[in-house]
Motif scaffolding. Structure first.
Motif, PDB file in Angstrom:
ATOM      1  N   MET A 270       0.803  -1.222   0.000  1.00  0.00           N
ATOM      2  CA  MET A 270       0.000   0.000   0.000  1.00  0.00           C
ATOM      3  C   MET A 270       0.836   1.272   0.000  1.00  0.00           C
ATOM      4  O   MET A 270       0.334   2.333  -0.335  1.00  0.00           O
ATOM      5  CB  MET A 270      -0.935  -0.003   1.207  1.00  0.00           C
ATOM      6  N   ILE A 271       2.106   1.163   0.391  1.00  0.00           N
ATOM      7  CA  ILE A 271       2.960   2.348   0.341  1.00  0.00           C
ATOM      8  C   ILE A 271       3.039   2.889  -1.088  1.00  0.00           C
ATOM      9  O   ILE A 271       3.109   4.102  -1.317  1.00  0.00           O
ATOM     10  CB  ILE A 271       4.371   2.052   0.935  1.00  0.00           C
ATOM     11  N   ASP A 272       2.969   1.969  -2.077  1.00  0.00           N
ATOM     12  CA  ASP A 272       3.012   2.415  -3.479  1.00  0.00           C
ATOM     13  C   ASP A 272       1.778   3.260  -3.812  1.00  0.00           C
ATOM     14  O   ASP A 272       1.872   4.238  -4.563  1.00  0.00           O
ATOM     15  CB  ASP A 272       3.081   1.200  -4.421  1.00  0.00           C
ATOM     16  N   ASP A 273       0.636   2.875  -3.244  1.00  0.00           N
ATOM     17  CA  ASP A 273      -0.599   3.646  -3.474  1.00  0.00           C
ATOM     18  C   ASP A 273      -0.465   5.055  -2.897  1.00  0.00           C
ATOM     19  O   ASP A 273      -0.918   6.029  -3.494  1.00  0.00           O
ATOM     20  CB  ASP A 273      -1.812   2.954  -2.811  1.00  0.00           C
ATOM     21  N   VAL A 274       0.161   5.153  -1.713  1.00  0.00           N
ATOM     22  CA  VAL A 274       0.343   6.473  -1.090  1.00  0.00           C
ATOM     23  C   VAL A 274       1.240   7.335  -1.983  1.00  0.00           C
ATOM     24  O   VAL A 274       0.922   8.494  -2.281  1.00  0.00           O
ATOM     25  CB  VAL A 274       0.956   6.347   0.331  1.00  0.00           C
ATOM     26  N   ARG A 275       2.333   6.755  -2.435  1.00  0.00           N
ATOM     27  CA  ARG A 275       3.286   7.547  -3.236  1.00  0.00           C
ATOM     28  C   ARG A 275       2.660   7.967  -4.567  1.00  0.00           C
ATOM     29  O   ARG A 275       2.940   9.045  -5.070  1.00  0.00           O
ATOM     30  CB  ARG A 275       4.562   6.740  -3.463  1.00  0.00           C
ATOM     31  N   LYS A 276       1.810   7.074  -5.129  1.00  0.00           N
ATOM     32  CA  LYS A 276       1.164   7.393  -6.410  1.00  0.00           C
ATOM     33  C   LYS A 276       0.124   8.507  -6.226  1.00  0.00           C
ATOM     34  O   LYS A 276       0.062   9.442  -7.001  1.00  0.00           O
ATOM     35  CB  LYS A 276       0.476   6.129  -6.935  1.00  0.00           C
ATOM     36  N   LYS A 277      -0.636   8.414  -5.177  1.00  0.00           N
ATOM     37  CA  LYS A 277      -1.727   9.395  -4.980  1.00  0.00           C
ATOM     38  C   LYS A 277      -1.227  10.727  -4.436  1.00  0.00           C
ATOM     39  O   LYS A 277      -1.773  11.759  -4.727  1.00  0.00           O
ATOM     40  CB  LYS A 277      -2.793   8.822  -4.033  1.00  0.00           C
ATOM     41  N   ASN A 278      -0.165  10.683  -3.615  1.00  0.00           N
ATOM     42  CA  ASN A 278       0.333  11.917  -2.974  1.00  0.00           C
ATOM     43  C   ASN A 278      -0.818  12.671  -2.286  1.00  0.00           C
ATOM     44  O   ASN A 278      -1.091  13.835  -2.588  1.00  0.00           O
ATOM     45  CB  ASN A 278       1.029  12.801  -4.038  1.00  0.00           C
ATOM     46  N   PRO A 279      -1.510  11.977  -1.343  1.00  0.00           N
ATOM     47  CA  PRO A 279      -2.715  12.569  -0.770  1.00  0.00           C
ATOM     48  C   PRO A 279      -2.433  13.847   0.017  1.00  0.00           C
ATOM     49  O   PRO A 279      -1.442  13.928   0.747  1.00  0.00           O
ATOM     50  CB  PRO A 279      -3.230  11.458   0.173  1.00  0.00           C
ATOM     51  N   LEU A 280      -3.328  14.814  -0.150  1.00  0.00           N
ATOM     52  CA  LEU A 280      -3.223  16.079   0.586  1.00  0.00           C
ATOM     53  C   LEU A 280      -3.824  15.876   1.976  1.00  0.00           C
ATOM     54  O   LEU A 280      -5.014  15.574   2.109  1.00  0.00           O
ATOM     55  CB  LEU A 280      -3.988  17.181  -0.160  1.00  0.00           C
ATOM     56  N   ILE A 281      -2.982  16.005   3.002  1.00  0.00           N
ATOM     57  CA  ILE A 281      -3.426  15.763   4.378  1.00  0.00           C
ATOM     58  C   ILE A 281      -3.457  17.093   5.132  1.00  0.00           C
ATOM     59  O   ILE A 281      -2.417  17.706   5.390  1.00  0.00           O
ATOM     60  CB  ILE A 281      -2.504  14.741   5.103  1.00  0.00           C
ATOM     61  N   HIS A 282      -4.672  17.512   5.447  1.00  0.00           N
ATOM     62  CA  HIS A 282      -4.887  18.758   6.194  1.00  0.00           C
ATOM     63  C   HIS A 282      -4.785  18.439   7.692  1.00  0.00           C
ATOM     64  O   HIS A 282      -5.565  17.639   8.199  1.00  0.00           O
ATOM     65  CB  HIS A 282      -6.280  19.301   5.819  1.00  0.00           C
ATOM     66  N   CYS A 283      -3.820  19.070   8.344  1.00  0.00           N
ATOM     67  CA  CYS A 283      -3.591  18.782   9.763  1.00  0.00           C
ATOM     68  C   CYS A 283      -3.933  20.001  10.620  1.00  0.00           C
ATOM     69  O   CYS A 283      -3.396  21.089  10.379  1.00  0.00           O
ATOM     70  CB  CYS A 283      -2.126  18.439  10.031  1.00  0.00           C
ATOM     71  N   ILE A 284      -4.802  19.791  11.592  1.00  0.00           N
ATOM     72  CA  ILE A 284      -4.968  20.773  12.669  1.00  0.00           C
ATOM     73  C   ILE A 284      -4.388  20.066  13.880  1.00  0.00           C
ATOM     74  O   ILE A 284      -5.012  19.173  14.465  1.00  0.00           O
ATOM     75  CB  ILE A 284      -6.442  21.157  12.884  1.00  0.00           C
ATOM     76  N   THR A 285      -3.147  20.396  14.176  1.00  0.00           N
ATOM     77  CA  THR A 285      -2.413  19.592  15.154  1.00  0.00           C
ATOM     78  C   THR A 285      -1.708  20.482  16.156  1.00  0.00           C
ATOM     79  O   THR A 285      -1.879  21.698  16.157  1.00  0.00           O
ATOM     80  CB  THR A 285      -1.464  18.615  14.428  1.00  0.00           C
ATOM     81  N   ASN A 286      -0.930  19.857  17.023  1.00  0.00           N
ATOM     82  CA  ASN A 286      -0.355  20.620  18.128  1.00  0.00           C
ATOM     83  C   ASN A 286       0.973  21.264  17.753  1.00  0.00           C
ATOM     84  O   ASN A 286       1.649  20.852  16.807  1.00  0.00           O
ATOM     85  CB  ASN A 286      -0.255  19.745  19.387  1.00  0.00           C
ATOM     86  N   GLU A 287       1.335  22.285  18.535  1.00  0.00           N
ATOM     87  CA  GLU A 287       2.506  23.096  18.192  1.00  0.00           C
ATOM     88  C   GLU A 287       3.821  22.365  18.450  1.00  0.00           C
ATOM     89  O   GLU A 287       4.867  22.785  17.978  1.00  0.00           O
ATOM     90  CB  GLU A 287       2.454  24.428  18.935  1.00  0.00           C
ATOM     91  N   VAL A 288       3.773  21.264  19.223  1.00  0.00           N
ATOM     92  CA  VAL A 288       5.000  20.512  19.510  1.00  0.00           C
ATOM     93  C   VAL A 288       5.455  19.734  18.261  1.00  0.00           C
ATOM     94  O   VAL A 288       6.641  19.653  17.969  1.00  0.00           O
ATOM     95  CB  VAL A 288       4.758  19.517  20.675  1.00  0.00           C
ATOM     96  N   VAL A 289       4.501  19.175  17.545  1.00  0.00           N
ATOM     97  CA  VAL A 289       4.832  18.161  16.526  1.00  0.00           C
ATOM     98  C   VAL A 289       4.567  18.613  15.093  1.00  0.00           C
ATOM     99  O   VAL A 289       4.674  17.807  14.168  1.00  0.00           O
ATOM    100  CB  VAL A 289       4.031  16.860  16.769  1.00  0.00           C
ATOM    101  N   THR A 290       4.252  19.861  14.876  1.00  0.00           N
ATOM    102  CA  THR A 290       3.828  20.299  13.540  1.00  0.00           C
ATOM    103  C   THR A 290       4.898  20.022  12.483  1.00  0.00           C
ATOM    104  O   THR A 290       4.622  19.437  11.428  1.00  0.00           O
ATOM    105  CB  THR A 290       3.467  21.803  13.577  1.00  0.00           C
ATOM    106  N   ASN A 291       6.131  20.413  12.767  1.00  0.00           N
ATOM    107  CA  ASN A 291       7.212  20.234  11.785  1.00  0.00           C
ATOM    108  C   ASN A 291       7.503  18.753  11.550  1.00  0.00           C
ATOM    109  O   ASN A 291       7.646  18.304  10.401  1.00  0.00           O
ATOM    110  CB  ASN A 291       8.456  20.976  12.289  1.00  0.00           C
ATOM    111  N   PHE A 292       7.564  17.974  12.628  1.00  0.00           N
ATOM    112  CA  PHE A 292       7.855  16.528  12.506  1.00  0.00           C
ATOM    113  C   PHE A 292       6.751  15.833  11.704  1.00  0.00           C
ATOM    114  O   PHE A 292       7.025  14.965  10.867  1.00  0.00           O
ATOM    115  CB  PHE A 292       7.982  15.931  13.914  1.00  0.00           C
TER     116      PHE A 292
END
Ligand code: ATP
Ligand code: TZP
Ligand code: MG
Ligand code: MG
Length: 261
Positions: free
Chosen positions: A1-23
């Motif tokens: 399934m990793i191949d499917d992820v790389r092929k699709k390049n899905p846009l992931i919208h994150c509303i996340t915490n300030e500690v881990v945003t860059n990581f």
């Protein structure tokens, strides 16, 4: 399934915490997804509709961010964008527990991912929280299945052994390394990676796609440890990002350890 992820390049919208945003953004790039971080009320609904997945992570929740999650989550549910909720530190304070329960009245996540303590607290079971770290006295697979039934969605409980359940099908994932718990943000990034797998493999089903993501994430940590063990956890964090970027379907399938309990 990793191949499917790389092929699709899905846009992931994150509303996340300030500690881990860059990581989180770097980890998503490493697996082949496209991260976008925004919690601005003026644009979150539009972004959640355009995106292939929406991550809601309560690590450094504020009242402003709660409203962003509510707006984005409702827009995602209306447009069919998959949603993953990481209820970070639920159970640690009464504010978090109350507010995440409120959010679940407004937004229906496709997967809720947390450690044992967070998931137990969410369904009112005994939970031990120590800030963002948490434990339950239940086995991960028992807790995931029970929480899926109570919450009416798929639930993933992580720890030494991970488990995922939709209340009917339950899998244990026995990959991973204890050094993941010594790098901040590895739980938070995992929620985003599961979302990338769901967004790229929807025809496989949410439980199957998530289990594949969990296993491959664990395999990457095992490879990272093998390369970093002489050096320490700082190097491990870098090697882990490297391993996520080198993941391939052959190795992933061969080394993944997914079982039905
Ligand atoms: P963090 O530990 O970064 O605060 P979290 O508590 O939200 O995150 P964890 O339950 O630690 O989430 O899970 C994050 C990842 O670490 C998962 O892939 C999980 O399998 C792995 N993990 C955590 N503890 C262990 C362990 N003792 N052995 C193997 N893998 C582990
Ligand atoms: N404090 C608030 S959010 C956060 C900390 C330390 C990060 C938690 O991330 P993870 O992935 O659960 O370690
Ligand atoms: Mg942990
Ligand atoms: Mg966490």
């Amino acid at each position: 399934m990793i191949d499917d992820v790389r092929k699709k390049n899905p846009l992931i919208h994150c509303i996340t915490n300030e500690v881990v945003t860059n990581f989180t953004a770097n980890g998503l790039l490493a697996v082949g997804a496209a991260p976008v971080m925004t919690g601005n009320h003026e644009e979150v609904e539009e972004m959640a509709q355009i995106a292939d997945g929406l991550l809601l992570n309560t690590g450094t929740l504020t009242p402003y961010q709660y409203e962003a999650m509510r707006l984005a989550g409702r827009a995602a549910n209306e447009s069919g964008t998959p949603v993953v909720l990481d209820p970070v530190a639920v159970g640690a304070t009464s504010y978090r527990t109350r507010v995440v329960k409120d959010l679940l009245q407004e937004v229906t996540p496709d997967v809720i991912r947390g450690n044992g303590g967070e998931i137990a607290a969410l369904i009112g079971m005994h939970s031990q929280m120590h800030g963002v770290e948490g434990q339950s006295d239940q086995a991960a697979e028992t807790l995931a299945k029970e929480a899926a039934k109570v919450l009416g969605t798929t639930v993933c409980v992580t720890g030494e052994v991970d488990a995922i359940s939709d209340g009917t099908r339950t899998y244990q994932i026995k990959n991973g390394h204890e050094w993941l718990a010594r790098v901040v943000g590895t739980g938070c990034l995992l929620g985003a990676v599961i979302l990338a797998y769901i967004a790229s493999g929807q025809e496989k089903g949410i439980v199957q796609a998530s289990a594949a993501g969990l296993a491959q994430y664990g395999v990457a940590s095992e490879e990272a440890f093998a390369r970093a063990k002489e050096d320490g956890v700082g190097t491990f964090q870098q090697r882990f990002l490297d391993a996520l970027s080198f993941m391939n379907s052959t190795d992933g399938e061969r080394k993944s350890h997914i079982v039905e309990p």
